[in-house]
Design a protein around this motif. Structure first.
Motif, PDB file in Angstrom:
ATOM      1  N   THR A 122      -7.442  -3.968 -59.595  1.00  0.00           N
ATOM      2  CA  THR A 122      -6.184  -3.310 -59.249  1.00  0.00           C
ATOM      3  C   THR A 122      -5.521  -4.065 -58.095  1.00  0.00           C
ATOM      4  N   GLU A 125      -0.213  -1.648 -53.897  1.00  0.00           N
ATOM      5  CA  GLU A 125       1.244  -1.623 -54.033  1.00  0.00           C
ATOM      6  C   GLU A 125       1.902  -2.442 -52.921  1.00  0.00           C
ATOM      7  N   ARG A 126       2.878  -3.250 -53.333  1.00  0.00           N
ATOM      8  CA  ARG A 126       3.654  -4.100 -52.423  1.00  0.00           C
ATOM      9  C   ARG A 126       2.764  -5.014 -51.582  1.00  0.00           C
TER      10      ARG A 126
END
Length: 462
Positions: A122, A125-126
């Motif tokens: 994974t 985010e960002r």
């Protein structure tokens, strides 16, 4: 009516519902105790797509916009799941990280697929951070596999860069041979063309130009000498002996001046003797004979000087004609050379271009060979994977037991709801049948019939 029936069935089946809940809880806890426990180990890697620019002319630029950078990082997650990386990771996990296994111990496709199914990658985010999680029954093995995947990815990335660099260097080297052959061919063609049209240079100037310039200068000097020789020849033909002596060469001037002096002296002597002696006197005749001899010598010398002047004039004219022909010939060669120089300049430009291209390829080949040994990728391991804590599993058994109890209770409630629906269906069918019978009887009988069928909920249990 439905809720009344449902609540009645729940009260009737309270004990079975409790038994089912207890049984479900027992089965859930037992299943959790019997099932093998899995552990997850996670390692984190930062992949900066910009990389390090060690040199200005590095092989890779690493300039990405925001979307391209994210796509690059996400593509690396698929690289981690590739067969080559996973096979290397299994080898590292089996033999120790950073070591290579023998060819006979390479992992099989089944092992690689099983490992791929247990991996979850994974991206935060960002960010450019990838989390590599591996699930296994053994916590130490899960951590070892997670770290081995990261190490295998780094080694595979470095090896792929090295292979790409070696391929690039090989392509450049093979291209260098072609460029050298083309440069040699261009130089040979230019040299043959230069030999054909005699386009030789000295001090950045064609030799034919230099020859023409020298010939023009010599022709101008010859014209000047011709003019002087013509004037001198005309003067020698009509001038007095004294003037001729002045125009003669230094070696001739001495002899002429001597003869002229003797002539003057001899004539003066004749004049004196003529006054003293008669015309037939031997002394006078001897003096006159001497004057005639001197005159003859002087005339022959003057004629020789005049002849040498004419000879010098003819030589000057011949020299001028020869130089004029030479200038004409060199002028034609110069015009031809200038026309040929256009093609020669094109050939020389091709040579310069081939030489510059060859130098560029040689420089790039050396740079590729050296820069390929330097890994400029900005990849950092933020955190290694560590084995998960091994606990007794009591909390898990309790959770599974609670879930089992809820499932058992739901099964009991489902049975109660089913029974309530069946009772409601029977009651509805009986009520409909009673209503049809009452419609064909007298009112009194109908009332009795209604009193008979109306209170079943109070007097009878369905």
């Amino acid at each position: 009516m439905t809720w009344v029936l449902l609540s009645r069935e729940v009260r009737r089946l309270a004990l079975p519902i409790v038994v089912l809940a207890v049984l479900g809880g027992t089965l859930g806890g037992g299943a959790r105790a019997l099932l093998p426990q899995s552990y997850v180990a996670t390692s984190e890697v930062l992949i900066d797509p910009r990389g390090f620019q060690v040199f200005k002319n590095d092989l890779t630029t690493g300039q990405y916009d925001a979307n391209a950078a994210v796509n690059y990082v996400e593509s690396q997650s698929h690289v981690m799941l590739s067969e080559s990386v996973l096979a290397r990771a299994l080898t590292y996990a089996a033999t120790g990280q950073g070591t290579a296994a023998p060819a006979a111990e390479k992992p099989s496709a089944t092992q690689i697929n099983a490992l791929r199914k247990s991996i979850e990658i994974t991206r935060a985010e960002r960010s450019y951070i990838l989390s590599i999680s591996v699930k296994d029954k053994n916590p130490d093995k899960a951590a070892n596999l997670s770290n081995a995947i990261v190490t295998a990815y780094l080694d595979e990335d470095s090896d792929s860069r090295l292979r790409a660099t070696e391929k690039l260097t090989g392509d450049l080297t093979s291209r260098l041979d072609q460029l050298r052959a083309r440069l040699a061919e261009s130089e040979m063609k230019a040299e043959e063309y230069r030999q054909k049209f005699k386009l030789f240079s000295s001090d950045d100037k064609l030799i034919v130009d230099q020859q023409l310039s020298s010939a023009v200068t010599a022709l101008a000097a010859a014209d000047e000498r011709l003019s002087l020789a013509r004037v001198r020849g005309e003067q020698l033909q009509s001038a007095e002996p004294g003037v001729i002596a002045g125009l003669a060469n230094p070696s001739e001037q001495t002899l002429l001046n001597t003869l002229i002096s003797r002539q003057v002296a001899a004539r003066e002597e004749v004049a004196k003797l003529s006054q003293k002696f008669g015309s037939q006197h031997p002394t006078l005749r001897s003096a006159q004979s001497q004057v005639a001899e001197i005159d003859s010598l002087l005339n022959r010398e003057l004629e020789r000087v005049r002849s040498s002047g004419q000879s010098a004039l003819r030589q000057a004219m011949k020299e001028r004609d020869d130089l004029s022909a030479t200038v004409s010939r060199l002028t034609g060669q110069n015009e031809q050379a200038r026309r040929a120089s256009i093609e020669l300049r094109a050939l020389e430009q091709q040579i310069a271009s081939d030489r510059e291209l060859l130098s560029s390829f040689e420089t790039r080949a050396r740079e590729a060979a050296e820069f390929g040994k330097i890994d400029s990728a900005n990849i950092r391991i933020l955190s290694k994977a560590y084995p998960a804590d091994i606990r007794s599993g009591t909390a898990g058994m309790i959770m599974w037991g609670i879930v089992g109890m809820m499932m058992g209770a739901l099964v009991g409630l489902g049975i109660a709801a089913l029974r309530a629906l069946i009772a409601y269906a029977r009651y509805t069918a009986a009520a409909n049948a009673a209503a049809k019978t009452v419609a064909f009887r007298p009112q009194r009988a109908a009332n009795r019939e209604e009193e008979h069928y109306a209170p079943p909920l109070r007097r009878h249990r369905l």
